[in-house]
Motif scaffolding. Structure first.
Motif, PDB file in Angstrom:
ATOM      1  N   LEU A  54       0.834  -1.204   0.000  1.00 22.88           N
ATOM      2  CA  LEU A  54       0.000   0.000   0.000  1.00 22.88           C
ATOM      3  C   LEU A  54       0.868   1.252   0.000  1.00 22.88           C
ATOM      4  O   LEU A  54       0.579   2.227  -0.703  1.00 22.88           O
ATOM      5  CB  LEU A  54      -0.937  -0.011   1.205  1.00 22.88           C
ATOM      6  N   ASP A  55       1.945   1.233   0.776  1.00 20.86           N
ATOM      7  CA  ASP A  55       2.830   2.394   0.844  1.00 20.86           C
ATOM      8  C   ASP A  55       3.478   2.689  -0.509  1.00 20.86           C
ATOM      9  O   ASP A  55       3.832   3.841  -0.793  1.00 20.86           O
ATOM     10  CB  ASP A  55       3.919   2.170   1.901  1.00 20.86           C
ATOM     11  N   LEU A  57       2.014   2.092  -3.489  1.00 22.05           N
ATOM     12  CA  LEU A  57       1.059   2.423  -4.542  1.00 22.05           C
ATOM     13  C   LEU A  57       1.043   3.934  -4.786  1.00 22.05           C
ATOM     14  O   LEU A  57       0.957   4.718  -3.841  1.00 22.05           O
ATOM     15  CB  LEU A  57      -0.356   1.970  -4.146  1.00 22.05           C
ATOM     16  N   VAL A  59      -0.438   7.523  -5.432  1.00 21.78           N
ATOM     17  CA  VAL A  59      -1.696   8.162  -5.029  1.00 21.78           C
ATOM     18  C   VAL A  59      -1.964   9.301  -6.012  1.00 21.78           C
ATOM     19  O   VAL A  59      -1.182  10.251  -6.098  1.00 21.78           O
ATOM     20  CB  VAL A  59      -1.628   8.694  -3.588  1.00 21.78           C
ATOM     21  N   VAL A 200      -5.272  -4.310  -2.340  1.00 25.91           N
ATOM     22  CA  VAL A 200      -3.897  -3.816  -2.390  1.00 25.91           C
ATOM     23  C   VAL A 200      -3.027  -4.730  -3.239  1.00 25.91           C
ATOM     24  O   VAL A 200      -2.252  -4.270  -4.086  1.00 25.91           O
ATOM     25  CB  VAL A 200      -3.323  -3.680  -0.967  1.00 25.91           C
ATOM     26  N   TRP A 209      -3.014   2.620  -9.575  1.00 27.47           N
ATOM     27  CA  TRP A 209      -2.850   3.569  -8.479  1.00 27.47           C
ATOM     28  C   TRP A 209      -4.116   3.631  -7.635  1.00 27.47           C
ATOM     29  O   TRP A 209      -5.124   2.994  -7.951  1.00 27.47           O
ATOM     30  CB  TRP A 209      -2.448   4.945  -9.000  1.00 27.47           C
ATOM     31  N   VAL A 210      -4.045   4.383  -6.550  1.00 27.54           N
ATOM     32  CA  VAL A 210      -5.196   4.596  -5.676  1.00 27.54           C
ATOM     33  C   VAL A 210      -5.430   6.096  -5.539  1.00 27.54           C
ATOM     34  O   VAL A 210      -4.501   6.893  -5.678  1.00 27.54           O
ATOM     35  CB  VAL A 210      -4.987   3.975  -4.266  1.00 27.54           C
ATOM     36  N   GLU A 214      -9.247   6.543  -1.192  1.00 34.13           N
ATOM     37  CA  GLU A 214      -9.128   5.090  -1.266  1.00 34.13           C
ATOM     38  C   GLU A 214      -7.936   4.610  -0.436  1.00 34.13           C
ATOM     39  O   GLU A 214      -8.039   3.629   0.317  1.00 34.13           O
ATOM     40  CB  GLU A 214      -8.961   4.679  -2.729  1.00 34.13           C
ATOM     41  N   HIS A 215      -6.802   5.283  -0.565  1.00 36.32           N
ATOM     42  CA  HIS A 215      -5.622   4.938   0.230  1.00 36.32           C
ATOM     43  C   HIS A 215      -5.949   4.999   1.721  1.00 36.32           C
ATOM     44  O   HIS A 215      -5.595   4.093   2.486  1.00 36.32           O
ATOM     45  CB  HIS A 215      -4.470   5.891  -0.097  1.00 36.32           C
ATOM     46  N   ASP A 216      -6.633   6.056   2.137  1.00 33.84           N
ATOM     47  CA  ASP A 216      -6.950   6.217   3.554  1.00 33.84           C
ATOM     48  C   ASP A 216      -7.886   5.105   4.043  1.00 33.84           C
ATOM     49  O   ASP A 216      -7.731   4.601   5.161  1.00 33.84           O
ATOM     50  CB  ASP A 216      -7.586   7.578   3.804  1.00 33.84           C
ATOM     51  N   ASP A 219      -5.839   1.867   4.283  1.00 33.74           N
ATOM     52  CA  ASP A 219      -4.942   1.958   5.435  1.00 33.74           C
ATOM     53  C   ASP A 219      -5.715   1.764   6.738  1.00 33.74           C
ATOM     54  O   ASP A 219      -5.257   1.076   7.656  1.00 33.74           O
ATOM     55  CB  ASP A 219      -4.250   3.318   5.427  1.00 33.74           C
TER      56      ASP A 219
END
Length: 233
Positions: A54-55, A57, A59, A200, A209-210, A214-216, A219
């Protein structure tokens, strides 16, 4: 403070009561939450790998949906692995229990639905849409986060990749539609960690990508994972 002293032990009962009250206030008893979460426990290695992926990917904002159509991802349920069976039946055979199969075709079975946590009987016929195959990373979401630049062959491979496919409750799948993790998560809260890990992994594997929301969301769900000894599905 010494954990063996009476002073350490006394607060525990009402701390437990507080946790139960919070959970009940949210509509789910604490013991039920714990049981459901433990059912979908992930390994520490899985979780660490998911967090690292995830880190990494990118954003970005979503690309327009201009030009998107299901057909841009090739024939629906193509036999991309050349095993003689279409992808839909491959996934049904993988995800259902107590199946009755005629050649490649799954006629009957039972789905332990991850999205709702409810067992669903499946029978091919008028009611077969009760069980549907979900693209965990929706095709439209993929289109908006990098797939529109792919070759047709890569898009078809993505649409038929078992790593991105799950047999699930039909109404839940329809409710999800093309949503990403920022706008839809499985109603079965215990499964959300595994769902986030799948998203992920798929996005990382395909170089998608995110978006920031979506990333938040991903996470946040990884932060709620229950670590156990059983590898996540």
């Amino acid at each position: 403070m010494d954990e063996t002293s009476p002073a350490w032990r006394r607060p525990v009962p009402w701390l437990v009561a507080l946790l139960v009250c919070v959970a009940v206030g949210a509509g789910v008893p604490a013991w039920s939450q714990a049981r459901v979460a433990a059912r979908y426990a992930v390994t520490a290695d899985d979780l660490a790998a998911g967090r690292a992926a995830l880190d990494r990917l990118p954003v970005r904002g979503p690309a327009p949906t201009t030009g998107y159509a299901r057909e841009r991802f090739g024939q629906a349920w193509a036999d991309v692995d050349r095993n003689g069976c279409d992808t839909r039946n491959d996934v049904l055979r993988r995800d259902l229990a107590v199946t009755v199969v005629d050649g490649c075709v799954v006629l009957r079975g039972t789905l332990d639905d991850p999205y709702t946590g409810v067992p669903i009987p499946f029978a091919r016929g008028p009611d077969s849409a009760a069980v549907q195959i979900d693209h965990v990373v929706a095709l439209s979401d993929a289109w908006q986060t990098g797939a529109q630049a792919w070759t047709p062959a890569r898009r078809e491979a993505f649409a038929n990749d078992p790593a991105n496919l799950l047999a699930v409750d039909g109404p839940a799948n329809q409710e999800k539609g093309a949503a990403d993790a920022a706008t839809w998560l499985p109603p079965n809260r215990g499964y959300r960690c595994v769902y986030a890990l799948r998203q992920v992994r798929v996005k990382a594997a395909y170089g998608l990508w995110v978006t920031a929301p979506e990333h938040d969301a991903l996470d946040r769900e990884l932060g709620r994972c229950v670590v156990g000894t059983v590898r996540s599905p």
